[in-house]
Design an enzyme around this catalytic site. Structure first.
Site, PDB file in Angstrom:
ATOM      1  N   CYS A  86      -4.788   2.480  -3.633  1.00  0.00           N
ATOM      2  CA  CYS A  86      -3.546   3.029  -3.049  1.00  0.00           C
ATOM      3  C   CYS A  86      -2.364   2.102  -3.303  1.00  0.00           C
ATOM      4  CB  CYS A  86      -3.685   3.284  -1.542  1.00  0.00           C
ATOM      5  SG  CYS A  86      -4.884   4.530  -1.179  1.00  0.00           S
ATOM      6  N   ASP A 102       2.978  -4.490   8.226  1.00  0.00           N
ATOM      7  CA  ASP A 102       1.752  -3.710   8.089  1.00  0.00           C
ATOM      8  C   ASP A 102       0.600  -4.710   8.180  1.00  0.00           C
ATOM      9  OD1 ASP A 102      -0.553  -2.673   7.022  1.00  0.00           O
ATOM     10  OD2 ASP A 102       0.405  -1.732   5.295  1.00  0.00           O
ATOM     11  N   LYS A 120     -10.488  -0.987  10.547  1.00  0.00           N
ATOM     12  CA  LYS A 120     -10.569  -2.202   9.722  1.00  0.00           C
ATOM     13  C   LYS A 120     -10.807  -3.424  10.609  1.00  0.00           C
ATOM     14  CE  LYS A 120      -7.371  -0.252   6.332  1.00  0.00           C
ATOM     15  NZ  LYS A 120      -8.109   0.102   5.135  1.00  0.00           N
ATOM     16  N   HIS A 176       0.875  -1.176   0.000  1.00  0.00           N
ATOM     17  CA  HIS A 176       0.000   0.000   0.000  1.00  0.00           C
ATOM     18  C   HIS A 176       0.919   1.235   0.000  1.00  0.00           C
ATOM     19  CE1 HIS A 176      -2.838   2.897   1.837  1.00  0.00           C
ATOM     20  NE2 HIS A 176      -3.808   2.071   1.489  1.00  0.00           N
ATOM     21  N   GLN A 198      -4.570  -5.332   6.924  1.00  0.00           N
ATOM     22  CA  GLN A 198      -5.551  -6.243   6.323  1.00  0.00           C
ATOM     23  C   GLN A 198      -5.530  -7.624   6.953  1.00  0.00           C
ATOM     24  OE1 GLN A 198      -7.821  -5.319   4.330  1.00  0.00           O
ATOM     25  NE2 GLN A 198      -7.028  -3.287   3.846  1.00  0.00           N
TER      26      GLN A 198
HETATM   27  N1  PLP Z   1      -1.804  -0.729   4.697  1.00  0.00           N
HETATM   28  C1  PLP Z   1      -2.715  -1.477   4.080  1.00  0.00           C
HETATM   29  C2  PLP Z   1      -2.341  -2.839   3.586  1.00  0.00           C
HETATM   30  C3  PLP Z   1      -4.006  -0.992   3.905  1.00  0.00           C
HETATM   31  O1  PLP Z   1      -4.920  -1.728   3.294  1.00  0.00           O
HETATM   32  C4  PLP Z   1      -4.326   0.303   4.381  1.00  0.00           C
HETATM   33  C5  PLP Z   1      -5.657   0.867   4.159  1.00  0.00           C
HETATM   34  O2  PLP Z   1      -6.366   0.510   3.267  1.00  0.00           O
HETATM   35  C6  PLP Z   1      -3.344   1.023   5.036  1.00  0.00           C
HETATM   36  C7  PLP Z   1      -2.092   0.491   5.169  1.00  0.00           C
HETATM   37  C8  PLP Z   1      -3.628   2.387   5.591  1.00  0.00           C
HETATM   38  O3  PLP Z   1      -4.536   2.274   6.631  1.00  0.00           O
HETATM   39  P1  PLP Z   1      -5.133   3.590   7.329  1.00  0.00           P
HETATM   40  O4  PLP Z   1      -5.668   4.428   6.203  1.00  0.00           O
HETATM   41  O5  PLP Z   1      -6.193   3.075   8.221  1.00  0.00           O
HETATM   42  O6  PLP Z   1      -4.020   4.257   8.043  1.00  0.00           O
END
Ligand code: PLP
Length: 596
Positions: A385, A219, A245, A142, A222
């Site tokens: 993203c 990270d 999430k 992401h 998900q």
């Molecule tokens: N990393 C991953 C794999 C994501 O799917 C997302 C959000 O879709 C993020 C990071 C960023 O999360 P947040 O916008 O809640 O900070």
């Protein structure tokens, strides 16, 4: 049973469940929003990778907090402040147990995954990266696990390297092994890919990283809602996730870190609560976790996250994982039967999400999203993203369906049936157009002449046409239909101009001054989404061949209101449409020197 407002006892999981049964109907009862309708149809929510829906228990915890427990934490000697502080710190213990962290203080509250990663990239970059060092991210990340590391590398002189993936969307860890050397300082990878659903072998990545002395950040955005997370078992150095999430509130998240690392790193933000002593000469910092929690935090968010964790624990993540595995298997099997589908990524281990495009007939992901929305089905369309992933697979965007514990096979069947219907209708339409005059690929680009005496007169005529349609579905369908009439100049225009910024779809506009006039402009344009092509046709009727000054002065806000645009176009699309109009207005000024 509702905990009393001064309850200081950790909430225990309340649901009585047998290991074999997974009563999804019962779980759905806990989520009020699932009973609502969207566009007059029962909501089918398949955008859980973007954010999950919220259980009543979590919503109640937020209301209870603001109604009877609200005060600032860590400061007051009075009862309410102590109560709020206890609730806040209890939630930290819930997080600790949820991810099996050795100590509660290793769980830092953040605004979400993005902030957690930025925190580590900033302070790790500051303290531990230097020229010649290497930071690894994967091809599956992401943007929020790419950009912070790019910034850290820019500031420190370290080099960013990318772990490659195969055509199935799986990371090539044997390649990573070859790339790693003692120069590696950090490996930052996701546990589960939000775009493709790939589950990465993070345990192996951690071992590989540690073998060369690198730290590993995972990270977990998900991952946490789909299976059990055990940071001790993973042995990762950092683990970041977002509350929203995980059925919790937006704006709250967690960063777990190994204690010795968190203690060694400098603070991220300075301010209240993160200090021990302050003088103008020197400040000493508070112990963990406060050192990383400057300022008043999102106390209610933390309390809500605690309630969400209680809820998830009461359902049982083992059983959630088993239920979702069935859903994903069903989804993939059913999707494979849809004519013209190309599933992007085919990882052997997958959780949560499936991405696809429709190739034959080609239907832009955004158009599919709009058409599904009319059936009450919420999916995500775009690059998620993850632009590097889209580039890797050679697609501008995908449709992503992502599941959570409350989704059912029946919902997936509704989604697939709607998809089949859209694809069949598009195929029929394309066949009809092919046998008719087929406006595709003109040998030469034709600039449309003025459709009326002024943009306003053209706008009145367009508005009257829109009056004929009663509901948003019909209006939106009409715009799509217009889109099918626009000549296909996409490939030609793409070669001669740059993309209009701010549009979700690829849009190209080529304006020029009308020959033999000094004050009139005309334009051709095209896009890779049918609904945007429809918008272009409307803009051509409004503006092409008109006086530049009238184009510049045209009050498009009033026109949008007149046709009720916001009812049938998403706010993102509206922004894109405004972007096109801005481009047209500025070109009109540049080409003729006209001013407002
Ligand atoms: N990393 C991953 C794999 C994501 O799917 C997302 C959000 O879709 C993020 C990071 C960023 O999360 P947040 O916008 O809640 O900070």
């Amino acid at each position: 049973m509702k905990p009393s407002s001064d309850s200081l006892v950790l909430d225990q999981p309340k649901r009585e469940t047998s290991a074999s049964s997974f009563d999804v109907a019962r779980i759905r009862e806990d989520f009020p929003i699932l009973k609502t309708k969207s566009n007059g149809k029962p909501l089918v929510y398949l955008d859980n990778a973007a954010t999950t829906q919220k259980p009543r228990a979590m919503i109640d915890a937020l209301v209870r907090y603001y109604e009877s427990q609200n005060a600032n934490i860590h400061r007051g000697v009075y009862h309410l402040s102590q109560l709020a502080t206890d609730l806040y710190e209890q939630a930290r213990v819930k997080v600790q147990r949820f991810i099996n962290a050795p100590e509660a203080r290793q769980a830092i509250f953040t605004r979400g995954t993005t902030e957690g990663i930025n925190l580590v990239a900033t302070v790790f970059g500051r303290a531990m990266l230097k020229q010649g060092d290497e930071v690894f991210v994967s091809a599956l990340e992401h943007h929020s696990n790419i950009v912070p590391w790019q910034l850290a590398c820019q500031h420190s002189g370290a080099t960013l390297r990318v772990i490659p993936m195969n055509d199935d969307g799986e990371l090539l860890l044997d390649e990573l092994e070859k790339m790693l050397s003692p120069r590696a300082r950090m490996i930052a990878v996701n546990h589960v890919s939000n775009a493709l659903g790939t589950i990465n072998d993070v345990r192996r990545i951690v071992k590989m990283g540690h073998a060369v002395g690198a730290k590993v950040l995972i990270d977990g955005a998900q991952a946490v809602a789909h299976n059990k997370t055990d940071v001790r078992e993973l042995d990762c150095d950092f683990y970041a996730f977002s509350g929203h999430k995980l059925f919790g509130p937006t704006g709250i998240g967690v960063l777990y870190g190994k204690r010795e690392l968190l203690e060694a790193l400098p603070p991220y933000h300075g301010g209240g609560d993160m200090i021990e002593t302050v003088t103008f000469e020197k400040t000493t910092y508070a112990q963990l976790p406060n050192k990383f929690e400057a300022g008043t935090p999102d106390i209610a968010g933390v309390v809500g996250l605690g309630a969400a964790i209680d809820y998830v624990q009461s359902v049982g993540l083992d059983r959630v994982a088993a239920h979702e595995a069935e859903l994903i298997k069903h989804l993939v099997e059913q999707l494979r039967q849809v004519p013209g589908v190309r599933i992007i990524g085919n990882a052997r281990h997958r959780a949560g999400a499936v991405s696809f495009i429709i190739n034959d007939p080609p239907i832009a992901a955004h158009d599919l999203g709009v058409a599904l929305d009319m059936q009450g089905i919420a999916v995500r369309t775009g690059h998620h993203c993850c632009q590097p992933i889209m580039d890797r697979f050679g697609v501008p965007a995908t449709v992503r369906a992502s599941v959570a514990m409350y989704n059912t096979k029946e919902e997936i069947d509704v989604f697939i049936a709607a998809l089949n219907k859209i694809v069949a209708a598009e195929a029929k339409m394309k066949a009809k157009l092919a046998t008719a005059q087929a406006p595709s690929a003109p040998a030469e680009i034709v600039y449309p002449k003025a459709a009326a005496a002024s943009p306003q007169a053209a706008a009145d005529a367009v508005a009257e046409e829109f009056d004929l349609f009663e509901d948003r579905e019909a209006k939106s369908e009409y715009v799509m239909e217009l889109g099918r009439k626009l000549p296909h100049t996409f490939d030609l225009l793409k070669k001669v101009t740059t993309r209009v910024p701010g549009c979700m779809s690829e849009v190209y506009i080529v304006p020029r001054r009308v020959a033999d006039t000094s004050d009139r402009v005309e334009f051709v344009a095209d896009a890779n989404a049918e609904i945007v092509r429809g918008e272009i046709l409307i803009l051509q009727r409004l503006f092409s061949g008109q006086k530049a000054k009238d184009v510049i002065d045209f009050d498009y806000e009033a026109f949008f209101r007149r046709i009720g645009l916001d009812q049938f176009i998403t706010s993102q699309r509206r922004n894109g449409l405004e972007g096109m109009i801005r481009r047209l207005k500025s070109s009109a000024a540049e080409l003729t020197g006209a001013k407002s």
